[in-house]
Design a protein around this motif. Structure first.
Motif, short mmCIF file in Angstrom:
data_model
loop_
_atom_site.label_atom_id
_atom_site.label_comp_id
_atom_site.label_asym_id
_atom_site.label_seq_id
_atom_site.Cartn_x
_atom_site.Cartn_y
_atom_site.Cartn_z
N LEU A 356 14.28 -12.55 -11.80
CA LEU A 356 13.65 -12.49 -10.47
C LEU A 356 13.70 -13.86 -9.84
O LEU A 356 13.37 -14.86 -10.47
N ASP A 357 14.13 -13.84 -8.60
CA ASP A 357 14.02 -15.08 -7.83
C ASP A 357 12.82 -14.97 -6.85
O ASP A 357 12.09 -13.96 -6.84
N SER A 358 12.61 -15.93 -6.02
CA SER A 358 11.43 -15.94 -5.14
C SER A 358 11.47 -14.84 -4.07
O SER A 358 10.47 -14.17 -3.79
N SER A 359 12.64 -14.61 -3.52
CA SER A 359 12.75 -13.57 -2.48
C SER A 359 12.54 -12.17 -3.05
O SER A 359 11.85 -11.32 -2.46
N SER A 360 13.12 -11.93 -4.23
CA SER A 360 12.96 -10.62 -4.84
C SER A 360 11.50 -10.38 -5.21
O SER A 360 10.95 -9.29 -5.00
N LEU A 361 10.87 -11.41 -5.76
CA LEU A 361 9.47 -11.27 -6.12
C LEU A 361 8.60 -11.02 -4.89
O LEU A 361 7.67 -10.20 -4.89
N ARG A 362 8.96 -11.67 -3.78
CA ARG A 362 8.18 -11.48 -2.54
C ARG A 362 8.39 -10.07 -1.99
O ARG A 362 7.44 -9.42 -1.51
N GLN A 363 9.60 -9.54 -2.06
CA GLN A 363 9.87 -8.20 -1.57
C GLN A 363 9.12 -7.17 -2.40
O GLN A 363 8.55 -6.20 -1.86
N ILE A 364 9.14 -7.39 -3.73
CA ILE A 364 8.42 -6.44 -4.59
C ILE A 364 6.93 -6.47 -4.28
O ILE A 364 6.24 -5.43 -4.18
N THR A 365 6.40 -7.66 -4.05
CA THR A 365 4.97 -7.78 -3.75
C THR A 365 4.62 -7.10 -2.42
O THR A 365 3.60 -6.39 -2.29
N ASP A 366 5.45 -7.28 -1.42
CA ASP A 366 5.20 -6.65 -0.12
C ASP A 366 5.28 -5.12 -0.23
O ASP A 366 4.46 -4.39 0.35
N ALA A 367 6.26 -4.64 -0.97
CA ALA A 367 6.40 -3.19 -1.10
C ALA A 367 5.21 -2.60 -1.83
O ALA A 367 4.69 -1.52 -1.47
N VAL A 368 4.76 -3.28 -2.83
CA VAL A 368 3.60 -2.79 -3.57
C VAL A 368 2.36 -2.79 -2.68
O VAL A 368 1.55 -1.85 -2.72
N THR A 369 2.21 -3.83 -1.88
CA THR A 369 1.03 -3.91 -1.00
C THR A 369 1.04 -2.78 0.03
O THR A 369 0.00 -2.13 0.28
N ASP A 370 2.23 -2.54 0.60
CA ASP A 370 2.32 -1.44 1.57
C ASP A 370 2.00 -0.10 0.92
O ASP A 370 1.30 0.75 1.51
N GLN A 371 2.46 0.09 -0.24
CA GLN A 371 2.22 1.35 -0.92
C GLN A 371 0.73 1.52 -1.23
O GLN A 371 0.17 2.61 -1.07
N LEU A 372 0.08 0.45 -1.57
CA LEU A 372 -1.35 0.51 -1.85
C LEU A 372 -2.14 0.83 -0.58
O LEU A 372 -3.14 1.59 -0.60
N ARG A 373 -1.73 0.23 0.50
CA ARG A 373 -2.43 0.49 1.76
C ARG A 373 -2.27 1.95 2.17
O ARG A 373 -3.22 2.59 2.64
N ARG A 374 -1.08 2.51 2.05
CA ARG A 374 -0.88 3.91 2.42
C ARG A 374 -1.71 4.82 1.52
O ARG A 374 -2.31 5.80 1.98
N ASP A 375 -1.71 4.47 0.25
CA ASP A 375 -2.50 5.30 -0.67
C ASP A 375 -3.99 5.23 -0.30
O ASP A 375 -4.72 6.24 -0.38
N ALA A 376 -4.43 4.02 0.08
CA ALA A 376 -5.85 3.87 0.45
C ALA A 376 -6.16 4.66 1.72
O ALA A 376 -7.23 5.31 1.84
N ALA A 377 -5.26 4.63 2.69
CA ALA A 377 -5.50 5.38 3.95
C ALA A 377 -5.53 6.87 3.70
O ALA A 377 -6.39 7.61 4.23
N VAL A 378 -4.60 7.35 2.88
CA VAL A 378 -4.58 8.79 2.57
C VAL A 378 -5.86 9.20 1.86
O VAL A 378 -6.47 10.25 2.17
N SER A 379 -6.33 8.40 0.97
CA SER A 379 -7.53 8.75 0.21
C SER A 379 -8.76 8.72 1.13
O SER A 379 -9.68 9.57 1.01
N SER A 380 -8.83 7.77 2.11
CA SER A 380 -9.99 7.72 3.01
C SER A 380 -9.99 8.90 3.95
O SER A 380 -11.04 9.51 4.21
N SER A 381 -8.85 9.34 4.47
CA SER A 381 -8.79 10.51 5.35
C SER A 381 -9.15 11.79 4.62
O SER A 381 -9.80 12.68 5.16
N THR A 382 -8.76 11.86 3.44
CA THR A 382 -9.08 13.04 2.65
C THR A 382 -10.57 13.12 2.43
O THR A 382 -11.18 14.20 2.47
N SER A 383 -11.19 11.98 2.18
CA SER A 383 -12.62 12.01 1.95
C SER A 383 -13.39 12.38 3.22
O SER A 383 -14.40 13.06 3.17
#
Length: 387
Positions: A356-383
């Motif tokens: 892993l270089d710095s750019s790849s690590l940053r892309q993975i981190t951003d993708a994970v963050t986006d996925q977490l946010r979507r999961d959080a939004a879906v869970s709040s709407s469901t509730s």
């Protein structure tokens, strides 16, 4: 008429049948004459006119002929021939005259005595003796020797019976040599040397005695202990053989183990030396790398720090099959199945290395963050809808 009556016989008076009377000594001439007449009758002659003189001449011729024949026979008896391998010692009235070689020779018979000897014939003699060895053991030795006559004059004149002297000298030499050796040498591997020593000593004795004999060969045919102790001696020999066998086995084992142990020790030494060289080389390499890295750090500290950080993370990730990522803006922890990435592709193959270089690590981190946010939004709407 009776012999003792008067007038009986001849005119010389009465005859005495017992030889008495006037009889005188016999006439020698008349006796010789009668002998000649008898010889003449045997050889064809007879008495006649002049018989006395003819008988004397014939007797003289006969005696001369007999003398010539006797002399011829005597001369013929003196002739003899020697072969190439023979020599003859000539004695005249018992005194030594000469030693003659091969060829035709003549010596006066009765006056000279000719003793012929074969000087090339190999004669043999055997000897069997029981004697003591140096270690006070009793052994029985059978020895055979071969000899020739190398000096006929000494053989005939110097010793009365050379072959008897040879027997006595051989006994003395054998006892002397065996008495200077141990029993095991006499019975086993020392027999050849004993035979050589006996031959040398025996020849010295024969030369000193002037026997004219040359010993050509001596063999120790058999050497053994007396029959009375044969069983005990066999036990001793067996024990010695067992001892020698055990020694050989131990030596064979030592010859197999010692080189192996030496090889293992040498391998340990070589491995230690290689480890030492490797550690020294690694230390020198690390020191040289640190020196070069320090120079680069002085040129660009920020870039160098980031590069060092990435290298450290890469090293940590390469040694671990699971990775935990801390999400910015919260305390949620997400588990990444990065252990699958480190598994080998097939059986026996090496695991894949995660780089892993710095750019790849940053892309993975951003993708994970986006996925977490979507999961959080879906869970709040469901509730909310559930309320």
């Amino acid at each position: 008429m009776a012999w003792n009556e008067p007038g009986g016989g001849d005119n010389r008076g009465p005859r005495d049948p017992w030889g008495g009377g006037d009889q005188g000594p016999p006439d020698l001439d008349e006796a010789l004459k009668k002998l000649q007449e008898k010889l003449g009758g045997i050889f064809g002659g007879g008495p006649g006119k002049g018989g006395s003189s003819s008988g004397g001449g014939f007797s003289g011729r006969l005696l001369g002929l007999v003398g010539v024949v006797v002399i011829g026979v005597w001369l013929f008896m003196g002739l003899y021939q020697l072969d190439e391998q023979e020599r003859a010692v000539v004695l005249r009235f018992g005194k030594y005259i000469d030693t003659v070689g091969p060829g035709l020779h003549w010596n006066p018979p009765v006056i000279d005595q000719v003793i012929k000897l074969n000087t090339t014939k190999v004669r043999a003699a055997t000897l069997e003796e029981i004697m003591l060895t140096q270690d006070e053991n009793i052994v029985e030795v059978n020895m055979s020797l071969q000899y020739v006559i190398n000096d006929p004059t000494k053989f005939v004149l110097k010793v009365r019976d050379p072959e008897i002297s040879l027997q006595h000298a051989a006994q003395s030499a054998l006892r002397h040599v065996v008495g200077d050796n141990r029993m095991d040498l006499v019975l086993t591997e020392g027999r050849a040397q004993i035979a050589a020593d006996v031959r040398s000593r025996l020849q010295e004795y024969l030369d000193m005695y002037e026997t004219g004999i040359l010993v050509s060969k001596i063999n120790i045919d058999e050497s053994k202990p007396p029959r009375q102790v044969q069983a005990a001696f066999d036990d001793v020999i067996k024990a010695r053989e067992d001892e020698e066998r055990v020694k050989n086995e131990a030596q064979a084992y030592a010859n197999a183990v010692i080189p192996e142990a030496r090889g293992a020790a040498q391998r340990e030494i070589e491995e230690a030396s290689a480890y030492k060289e490797r550690v020294i080389a690694n230390a020198e390499g690390e020191a040289d790398r640190f020196s070069k890295l320090l120079a680069e750090y002085n040129k660009a500290p920020k870039v160098t720090r980031e590069r060092l950080y990435l290298d450290a993370v890469e090293l940590v990730y390469s040694r671990s099959s699971k990775v935990m990522v801390d999400v910015e803006g919260g305390n949620n922890m997400m588990y990444l199945p990065l252990d699958k990435l480190g598994q080998p592709d097939a059986v026996g193959s090496s695991p894949r290395r995660l780089t892993l270089d710095s750019s790849s690590l940053r892309q993975i981190t951003d993708a994970v963050t986006d996925q977490l946010r979507r999961d959080a939004a879906v869970s709040s709407s469901t509730s909310r809808g559930g309320r």
